[in-house]
Scaffold this motif. Structure first.
Motif, short mmCIF file in Angstrom:
data_model
loop_
_atom_site.label_atom_id
_atom_site.label_comp_id
_atom_site.label_asym_id
_atom_site.label_seq_id
_atom_site.Cartn_x
_atom_site.Cartn_y
_atom_site.Cartn_z
N LYS A 1 0.84 -1.20 0.00
CA LYS A 1 0.00 0.00 0.00
C LYS A 1 0.88 1.26 0.00
CE LYS A 1 -3.12 2.49 3.15
NZ LYS A 1 -3.77 2.43 4.49
N GLY A 2 1.94 1.23 0.79
CA GLY A 2 2.83 2.38 0.86
C GLY A 2 3.44 2.71 -0.49
N GLU A 3 3.86 1.68 -1.22
CA GLU A 3 4.47 1.94 -2.53
C GLU A 3 3.44 2.44 -3.53
OE1 GLU A 3 7.73 0.03 -5.58
OE2 GLU A 3 7.00 -1.17 -3.88
N GLU A 4 2.22 1.91 -3.46
CA GLU A 4 1.16 2.41 -4.35
C GLU A 4 0.85 3.87 -4.06
OE1 GLU A 4 -2.05 -0.23 -3.58
OE2 GLU A 4 -1.17 -1.92 -4.70
N LEU A 5 0.77 4.23 -2.77
CA LEU A 5 0.49 5.62 -2.41
C LEU A 5 1.65 6.55 -2.75
CD1 LEU A 5 -1.31 5.12 1.02
CD2 LEU A 5 -2.35 5.80 -1.16
N ALA A 6 2.88 6.02 -2.71
CA ALA A 6 4.05 6.83 -3.05
C ALA A 6 3.92 7.41 -4.46
CB ALA A 6 5.32 5.99 -2.94
N LEU A 7 3.32 6.66 -5.36
CA LEU A 7 3.17 7.11 -6.74
C LEU A 7 2.15 8.23 -6.87
CD1 LEU A 7 3.27 3.66 -8.56
CD2 LEU A 7 5.15 5.25 -8.13
N HIS A 8 1.36 8.45 -5.81
CA HIS A 8 0.36 9.52 -5.84
C HIS A 8 0.88 10.82 -5.24
CE1 HIS A 8 -2.99 7.02 -7.23
NE2 HIS A 8 -2.52 6.07 -6.45
#
Length: 485
Positions: free
Chosen positions: A420-427
């Motif tokens: 989840k952290g890596e997915e949110l990092a892209l935002h």
């Protein structure tokens, strides 16, 4: 180090020269304002001379062998290793940084030199691109030419070296102007290292001067092909405007407003440990320092309590004492500016969770809570040990708040869900996002740089190779070509 006698001089065409201005500048220790050196400033005419000799020297340096370039870099590394203790102490006195910070800076400068050795063979490589049977296409990577380098006061050694080392490794020459406030750490030490390393005269020129003397000559001079600058976004915009008019390349690493996001599932203790380091190292005077701490409401009170306890206990004082972490801000103007942010935040209704104070030229930590992300406190690059903590109602709001700034350099997310952290990092609209770490990270083999008002271009291998070289297509017609007319 045997450089005391030349630390107050510029280095032009392989010679240590006294500035020809009628003006001098006292390089001060930020902690006690004692004079470290009195520098007679170099003039615009001396800077123009430096560009001329750099252009001539680069023509020969561009023809140097890979082994020649590597040998110079290896000897410079030897100099930095052999003189580590004296260099670190010069950094402490020149920048006001703690012994810890200055050891980190010395290590980073070495890493940039060591990484540069790896791509000294990138220039003059030939890559063949197939086309038709009667034409050969050869793609060359060539040195760019002369590079104009301007570095800041906060990490002057490694932020200078990340331009100078790759430039030299790739067959370019450099005219370098450090911030005069840190002339020794940002200029003289580097020139001495490459003099020791046997770098041919004129390939590196270090100019000790200020804007009053030279105006925009580092930008407007027709000789340099690229302007490498680390500093404020306001100055970066000025440089970008001039570079655009003159069709020059730029590598701009500018201001930051780095968010540190603590999500609803984060480990608070780990987050606090990271935030204390990432907010208060070098008194907050780092472009990628944590500028805003954004915490989910479920973790907010717990985080604030533990963060304040830790911030209150950080040792401060003379940076020569290795037990101290917080030292002075660079000058009186920066101190006054920092305290003006504090007073304005109070007027705007932010709550003081930790009241700092002035001790000599030191500002001890301030912590503000109930901070509005749209407030001046939250939207300003503070460059001081001031920590605004913002409450977010949801994880989604926390991520949205993180990007709600004109800057986009570094950022961080704390969460127990790494996917989840890596997915949110892209935002998050930033050049760099670190999961379960703080925002102050650098390495010579990553694409270091920012988005939006935080800059243009990327440092690091191999990205800097593209920035500091030019690509040339050479086609070879192997058979006579028939033309339509």
């Amino acid at each position: 180090m045997q450089a005391v006698g030349v630390m107050d001089k510029s280095y032009i065409n392989g010679v240590w020269v006294t500035g020809e201005s009628e003006r001098s500048y006292n390089v001060l220790n930020p902690y006690d304002r004692s004079t470290l050196a009195t520098v007679r400033l170099a003039t615009k005419e001396q800077l123009e001379q430096a560009f001329v000799v750099a252009e001539e020297a680069q023509k020969l340096w561009a023809k140097s062998s890979v082994d020649e370039r590597r040998n110079v870099l290896e000897k410079a590394i030897e100099y930095f290793k052999d003189n580590k203790d004296e260099i670190v102490q010069t950094l402490v006195r020149d920048t006001g940084g703690s012994v810890l910070k200055c050891n980190v800076e010395h290590h980073l400068a070495l890493e940039f030199l060591e990484e540069s050795i790896k791509y000294a063979d990138e220039v003059h490589k030939v890559r063949e691109v197939t086309n038709s049977g009667d034409k050969l296409n050869h793609i060359y990577r060539l040195p760019l030419g002369v590079i104009s380098s301007i570095s800041p006061f906060n990490f002057p050694l490694n932020l200078s070296m990340r331009t100078i080392a790759p430039a030299i490794a790739l067959g370019n020459s450099v005219v370098h102007k450090p911030d005069i406030q840190v002339a020794l750490a940002g200029g003289s030490i580097i020139a001495k290292a490459f003099e020791y390393a046997g770098l041919p005269a004129g390939v590196l020129n270090v100019i000790l001067t200020d804007i009053e003397e030279i105006g925009d000559e580092m930008l407007r001079n027709p000789i340099p092909k690229l302007i490498s600058f680390t500093g404020s976004s306001a100055v970066g915009r000025h440089i970008g405007g001039i570079a655009g008019q003159n069709l020059k390349r730029v590598a701009l690493e500018l201001g930051g407003n780095s968010p540190f996001v603590v999500l609803s599932d984060a480990d608070v203790d780990r987050a606090v440990n990271a935030a204390i380091f990432g907010k208060f190292i070098h008194q907050g005077q780092i472009c990628m320092i944590i500028n805003r701490i954004i915490v989910h409401q479920d973790k907010y009170d717990q985080f604030v309590k533990k963060f304040v306890e830790r911030a209150k206990a950080i040792p401060y004082g003379d940076p020569k004492d290795p037990t101290n972490i917080i030292g002075p801000l660079i000058n009186e103007r920066q101190l006054e500016k920092a305290f003006s942010y504090v007073e304005e935040a109070k007027r705007d209704g932010a709550t003081i969770a930790l009241e700092g104070k002035r001790v000599g030229n030191i500002m001890t930590p301030y912590v503000f809570t109930n901070v509005d992300n749209a407030s001046k406190l939250a939207q300003t690059e503070l460059f001081a040990p001031i920590a605004p903590i913002i409450k977010a109602a949801t994880d989604e709001e926390a991520i949205a708040l993180a990007s709600d700034t004109e800057y986009g350099l570094s950022s961080a997310i704390f969460t127990n869900d790494l996917q989840k952290g890596e997915e949110l990092a892209l935002h998050i609209d930033a050049g760099m996002t670190h999961i379960n770490d703080q925002t102050v990270n650098d390495a010579p083999h990553i694409p270091f740089g920012g988005n939006k008002a935080s800059g243009l271009g990327r440092f690091g291998n191999p990205w800097v190779v593209e920035e500091f070289t030019v690509t040339k297509w050479v086609s070879i017609q192997t058979k006579e070509r028939q033309y339509p007319f």
